[in-house]
Design a protein around this motif. Structure first.
Motif, PDB file in Angstrom:
ATOM      1  N   ALA A  33       0.783  -1.665  -0.051  1.00 47.67           N
ATOM      2  CA  ALA A  33       0.137   0.179   0.671  1.00 47.67           C
ATOM      3  C   ALA A  33       0.839   1.207  -0.321  1.00 47.67           C
ATOM      4  CB  ALA A  33      -0.866   0.009   1.477  1.00 47.67           C
ATOM      5  N   GLY A  34       1.311   1.583  -0.663  1.00 46.71           N
ATOM      6  CA  GLY A  34       2.782   2.732  -0.899  1.00 46.71           C
ATOM      7  C   GLY A  34       2.275   3.318  -1.872  1.00 46.71           C
ATOM      8  N   ASN A  35       2.538   4.836  -2.834  1.00 43.39           N
ATOM      9  CA  ASN A  35       2.125   5.500  -3.471  1.00 43.39           C
ATOM     10  C   ASN A  35       0.717   4.853  -5.023  1.00 43.39           C
ATOM     11  OD1 ASN A  35       3.423   7.450  -2.352  1.00 43.39           O
ATOM     12  ND2 ASN A  35       5.611   7.337  -4.246  1.00 43.39           N
ATOM     13  N   MET A  36       1.512   4.113  -5.256  1.00 45.27           N
ATOM     14  CA  MET A  36       0.548   3.240  -6.438  1.00 45.27           C
ATOM     15  C   MET A  36      -0.185   2.471  -6.069  1.00 45.27           C
ATOM     16  SD  MET A  36       1.700   4.680  -9.085  1.00 45.27           S
ATOM     17  CE  MET A  36       0.471   4.047 -10.434  1.00 45.27           C
ATOM     18  N   THR A  60       4.603  -4.052   5.642  1.00 46.45           N
ATOM     19  CA  THR A  60       5.413  -4.362   6.578  1.00 46.45           C
ATOM     20  C   THR A  60       5.370  -4.010   7.191  1.00 46.45           C
ATOM     21  OG1 THR A  60       6.674  -3.407   5.185  1.00 46.45           O
ATOM     22  CG2 THR A  60       6.816  -5.566   4.692  1.00 46.45           C
ATOM     23  N   HIS A  61       4.807  -3.238   7.924  1.00 41.29           N
ATOM     24  CA  HIS A  61       5.072  -2.061   8.650  1.00 41.29           C
ATOM     25  C   HIS A  61       3.112  -2.020   9.481  1.00 41.29           C
ATOM     26  CE1 HIS A  61       7.718  -0.528   6.850  1.00 41.29           C
ATOM     27  NE2 HIS A  61       8.566  -0.280   8.249  1.00 41.29           N
ATOM     28  N   LYS A  64       1.513   1.654  10.225  1.00 41.34           N
ATOM     29  CA  LYS A  64       1.548   2.331   8.515  1.00 41.34           C
ATOM     30  C   LYS A  64       0.115   1.354   8.396  1.00 41.34           C
ATOM     31  CE  LYS A  64       4.713   3.134   4.648  1.00 41.34           C
ATOM     32  NZ  LYS A  64       5.078   2.249   3.610  1.00 41.34           N
ATOM     33  N   ASN A  80       0.792 -11.482   3.499  1.00 41.60           N
ATOM     34  CA  ASN A  80      -0.062 -11.392   2.187  1.00 41.60           C
ATOM     35  C   ASN A  80       0.020 -12.442   1.805  1.00 41.60           C
ATOM     36  OD1 ASN A  80       1.881  -9.211   1.460  1.00 41.60           O
ATOM     37  ND2 ASN A  80       3.781 -10.291   1.687  1.00 41.60           N
ATOM     38  N   CYS A  93       0.991  -4.443  -6.141  1.00 43.42           N
ATOM     39  CA  CYS A  93       2.355  -2.820  -6.020  1.00 43.42           C
ATOM     40  C   CYS A  93       2.974  -2.867  -5.219  1.00 43.42           C
ATOM     41  CB  CYS A  93       1.376  -1.769  -5.446  1.00 43.42           C
ATOM     42  SG  CYS A  93      -0.706  -2.389  -6.144  1.00 43.42           S
ATOM     43  N   VAL A  94       4.296  -3.859  -5.165  1.00 39.56           N
ATOM     44  CA  VAL A  94       5.323  -4.071  -4.611  1.00 39.56           C
ATOM     45  C   VAL A  94       6.908  -3.677  -5.581  1.00 39.56           C
ATOM     46  CG1 VAL A  94       5.144  -5.193  -2.387  1.00 39.56           C
ATOM     47  CG2 VAL A  94       5.741  -6.275  -4.414  1.00 39.56           C
ATOM     48  N   PRO A  96       9.716  -3.824  -7.956  1.00 34.52           N
ATOM     49  CA  PRO A  96       9.709  -4.702  -8.342  1.00 34.52           C
ATOM     50  C   PRO A  96      10.556  -6.057  -7.620  1.00 34.52           C
ATOM     51  CG  PRO A  96      10.329  -3.349  -9.897  1.00 34.52           C
ATOM     52  CD  PRO A  96       9.630  -3.023  -8.395  1.00 34.52           C
ATOM     53  N   ILE A 119       1.836  -4.402 -10.908  1.00 34.91           N
ATOM     54  CA  ILE A 119       2.050  -3.066 -11.929  1.00 34.91           C
ATOM     55  C   ILE A 119       3.678  -2.788 -11.764  1.00 34.91           C
ATOM     56  CG2 ILE A 119       0.186  -1.680 -11.487  1.00 34.91           C
ATOM     57  CD1 ILE A 119       1.531  -0.403  -8.547  1.00 34.91           C
ATOM     58  N   ALA A 120       4.097  -4.003 -11.034  1.00 35.61           N
ATOM     59  CA  ALA A 120       5.976  -4.062 -10.651  1.00 35.61           C
ATOM     60  C   ALA A 120       6.106  -3.703 -12.497  1.00 35.61           C
ATOM     61  CB  ALA A 120       6.571  -5.246 -10.317  1.00 35.61           C
ATOM     62  N   ALA A 121       7.200  -2.344 -12.242  1.00 38.83           N
ATOM     63  CA  ALA A 121       8.207  -2.865 -13.452  1.00 38.83           C
ATOM     64  C   ALA A 121       9.102  -3.483 -13.951  1.00 38.83           C
ATOM     65  CB  ALA A 121       8.985  -1.625 -13.881  1.00 38.83           C
ATOM     66  N   PRO A 143       0.915   1.864 -14.851  1.00 31.99           N
ATOM     67  CA  PRO A 143       0.260   2.858 -14.860  1.00 31.99           C
ATOM     68  C   PRO A 143       1.600   4.103 -14.707  1.00 31.99           C
ATOM     69  CG  PRO A 143       1.096   1.851 -12.381  1.00 31.99           C
ATOM     70  CD  PRO A 143       1.545   1.087 -13.752  1.00 31.99           C
TER      71      PRO A 143
HETATM   72  N1  LIG Z   1       5.558   5.725  -8.904  1.00 31.23           N
HETATM   73  C1  LIG Z   1       4.943   5.357  -9.609  1.00 31.23           C
HETATM   74  O1  LIG Z   1       5.517   6.015 -10.560  1.00 31.23           O
HETATM   75  C2  LIG Z   1       5.317   3.902 -10.522  1.00 31.23           C
HETATM   76  C3  LIG Z   1       4.412   3.954 -12.328  1.00 31.23           C
HETATM   77  C4  LIG Z   1       4.613   2.621 -12.642  1.00 31.23           C
HETATM   78  C5  LIG Z   1       4.768   1.367 -11.941  1.00 31.23           C
HETATM   79  N2  LIG Z   1       5.342   1.340 -10.943  1.00 31.23           N
HETATM   80  C6  LIG Z   1       5.526   1.282  -9.802  1.00 31.23           C
HETATM   81  O2  LIG Z   1       5.161   0.731  -8.471  1.00 31.23           O
HETATM   82  C7  LIG Z   1       5.053  -0.806  -7.771  1.00 31.23           C
HETATM   83  C8  LIG Z   1       4.781   0.458  -6.110  1.00 31.23           C
HETATM   84  O3  LIG Z   1       6.030   2.038  -6.768  1.00 31.23           O
HETATM   85  P1  LIG Z   1       5.378   2.290  -5.477  1.00 31.23           P
HETATM   86  O4  LIG Z   1       5.955   3.635  -6.169  1.00 31.23           O
HETATM   87  O5  LIG Z   1       3.895   3.008  -5.313  1.00 31.23           O
HETATM   88  O6  LIG Z   1       6.309   2.152  -4.242  1.00 31.23           O
HETATM   89  P2  LIG Z   1       6.404   2.458  -3.223  1.00 31.23           P
HETATM   90  O7  LIG Z   1       5.550   3.661  -2.903  1.00 31.23           O
HETATM   91  O8  LIG Z   1       7.698   2.057  -1.602  1.00 31.23           O
HETATM   92  O9  LIG Z   1       5.332   1.127  -2.450  1.00 31.23           O
HETATM   93  C9  LIG Z   1       5.554  -0.170  -1.793  1.00 31.23           C
HETATM   94  C10 LIG Z   1       5.239  -0.829  -0.956  1.00 31.23           C
HETATM   95  O10 LIG Z   1       5.754  -2.411  -0.898  1.00 31.23           O
HETATM   96  C11 LIG Z   1       5.577  -1.994   0.440  1.00 31.23           C
HETATM   97  N3  LIG Z   1       6.152  -4.155   0.717  1.00 31.23           N
HETATM   98  C12 LIG Z   1       7.049  -3.214   0.803  1.00 31.23           C
HETATM   99  N4  LIG Z   1       7.221  -4.731   1.086  1.00 31.23           N
HETATM  100  C13 LIG Z   1       6.155  -5.501   1.013  1.00 31.23           C
HETATM  101  C14 LIG Z   1       6.327  -6.795   1.599  1.00 31.23           C
HETATM  102  N5  LIG Z   1       7.409  -8.102   1.400  1.00 31.23           N
HETATM  103  N6  LIG Z   1       4.874  -7.220   1.751  1.00 31.23           N
HETATM  104  C15 LIG Z   1       4.122  -6.786   1.055  1.00 31.23           C
HETATM  105  N7  LIG Z   1       4.222  -5.328   0.236  1.00 31.23           N
HETATM  106  C16 LIG Z   1       5.411  -4.575   0.317  1.00 31.23           C
HETATM  107  C17 LIG Z   1       5.519  -0.709   0.960  1.00 31.23           C
HETATM  108  O11 LIG Z   1       5.183  -0.966   2.086  1.00 31.23           O
HETATM  109  P3  LIG Z   1       5.802  -1.207   4.015  1.00 31.23           P
HETATM  110  O12 LIG Z   1       6.759   0.281   4.217  1.00 31.23           O
HETATM  111  O13 LIG Z   1       4.554  -1.642   4.755  1.00 31.23           O
HETATM  112  O14 LIG Z   1       6.465  -2.392   3.199  1.00 31.23           O
HETATM  113  C18 LIG Z   1       5.337   0.180   0.456  1.00 31.23           C
HETATM  114  O15 LIG Z   1       4.078   0.979   1.176  1.00 31.23           O
HETATM  115  C19 LIG Z   1       6.919  -1.409  -8.100  1.00 31.23           C
HETATM  116  O16 LIG Z   1       6.885  -2.462  -8.533  1.00 31.23           O
HETATM  117  C20 LIG Z   1       6.929  -0.044  -9.397  1.00 31.23           C
HETATM  118  O17 LIG Z   1       8.027  -0.456 -10.346  1.00 31.23           O
HETATM  119  C21 LIG Z   1       5.298   2.813  -9.914  1.00 31.23           C
END
Ligand SMILES: NC(=O)c1ccc[n+]([C@@H]2O[C@H](COP(=O)([O-])OP(=O)(O)OC[C@H]3O[C@@H](n4cnc5c(N)ncnc54)[C@H](OP(=O)(O)O)[C@@H]3O)[C@@H](O)[C@H]2O)c1
Length: 295
Positions: A33-36, A60-61, A64, A80, A93-94, A96, A119-121, A143
């Motif tokens: 549950a990050g940005n995307m 994982t947190h 949060k 998970n 949505c984690v 890659p 959505i993992a690049a 996306p």
């Molecule tokens: N941002 C962009 O513009 C964009 C565009 C296209 C594609 N993408 C793809 O979208 C994906 C996510 O990107 P993002 O920018 O949203 O990254 P992000 O904000 O870092 O979100 C990733 C989330 O994954 C969680 N996470 C980490 N390890 C985990 C685990 N083992 N199990 C469950 N959750 C876990 C993290 O939460 P915790 O902190 O709780 O661990 C975090 O909230 C990536 O694969 C990226 O390639 C992003």
């Protein structure tokens, strides 16, 4: 003559012009549950694709995640596999480099009727299919950050176990946050080079336009407002008029006037070549990174 439809089902856009509301009527897990993940959740809820009690998020947190789920009034878990088990649609949505670990955690819990959307690049459908060792339908999507404001540009590719219903579901989810195109998976690198990385190029253009205004004496806040609205309005006009950008450019270049002189300046510094090269370079980099991730 009947126009060829790109996909043979009702999209959000088509439904809304007919005054209908689409509901997926499926439970959804958002793993990461990050940005995307947040953007997609917001889109899903706004479009009423699923009710809050049918959505679960994992991360994982603990603190949060609790804050996140109480803000959106959805379910949450640190496990998970539990999230995957709860859902009909599992959104990955984690980052890659975390996908492999997450797939290892959820694969035993997965039923083959569950749809996976990643959505993992760079992570290929084949590598995910191999990792779970099951015939689940998998959708891979690219996306972009503008999904955060419902103006995203998303390309989706379908794995070999996806049927029309799976395709409809995936398209509906990404249409909730912007425009969607369907491409062959090998084209996703070019999508990354264009719309995935594109916001960075446009931010540089906006920044430079602001500085241009400031250089010529405008206050920074005025210049910022004008630069942003110029980019937004120009994009909207291309989209809504359906005219080729060159035609619109011709419309604002009076013979001997200001715009044509500026266009000449941009041409002499190779603006268009630079942007074409930027897309090409980012595409090649995406391909290279993808090869490393999937090794
Ligand atoms: N941002 C962009 O513009 C964009 C565009 C296209 C594609 N993408 C793809 O979208 C994906 C996510 O990107 P993002 O920018 O949203 O990254 P992000 O904000 O870092 O979100 C990733 C989330 O994954 C969680 N996470 C980490 N390890 C985990 C685990 N083992 N199990 C469950 N959750 C876990 C993290 O939460 P915790 O902190 O709780 O661990 C975090 O909230 C990536 O694969 C990226 O390639 C992003």
């Amino acid at each position: 003559m009947e126009q060829k439809k790109e996909h043979p089902f009702v999209t959000n856009e088509e439904a809304s012009t007919r005054g209908e509301k689409i509901s997926l009527n499926r439970a959804i897990a958002i793993i990461g549950a990050g940005n995307m993940g947040t953007s997609l959740l917001r889109g899903i809820l706004n479009a009423k694709l699923a009710p809050q009690n049918k959505i679960i998020a994992s991360g994982t947190h603990s603190a949060k995640l609790e804050m996140f789920s109480s803000k959106w009034k959805i379910n949450h878990t640190l496990d998970n596999a539990e999230a995957a088990q709860f859902a009909d649609i599992v959104m990955l949505c984690v980052k890659p480099y975390t996908i492999g670990k997450v797939l290892d955690e959820i694969k035993t819990a997965l039923r083959e009727d569950q749809l996976l959307i990643s959505i993992a690049a760079g992570v290929t459908i084949e590598s995910m299919q191999h990792r779970i060792g099951k015939n689940n339908p998998i959708v891979r999507a690219m996306p972009n950050i503008a999904s955060t404001v419902d103006e995203g540009a998303t390309a989706v590719s379908f794995g070999r176990f996806c049927n029309e219903e799976h395709q409809r579901i995936a398209i509906s989810i990404f249409e909730a946050v912007g425009e969607v195109v369907v491409v062959d998976e090998h084209q996703l690198d070019a999508v990354t080079g264009l719309s995935g990385s594109g916001p960075a190029y446009i931010y540089m253009v906006i920044e430079a336009l602001i500085d241009g205004g400031v250089k010529m004496g405008l206050p920074r806040d005025v210049s910022t407002k004008l630069a942003i609205q110029t980019v937004l309005g120009s994009a909207k006009l291309v989209k809504e008029s359906n005219l080729h950008p060159a035609i619109l450019r011709d419309q604002v270049t009076t013979p001997g006037g200001t715009a044509i002189n500026a266009v000449h300046e941009l041409e002499s510094h190779g603006l268009r070549s630079m942007l074409i090269n930027a897309v090409a370079t980012a595409t090649l980099k995406s391909k290279e990174l993808s090869e490393t991730i999937n090794k």
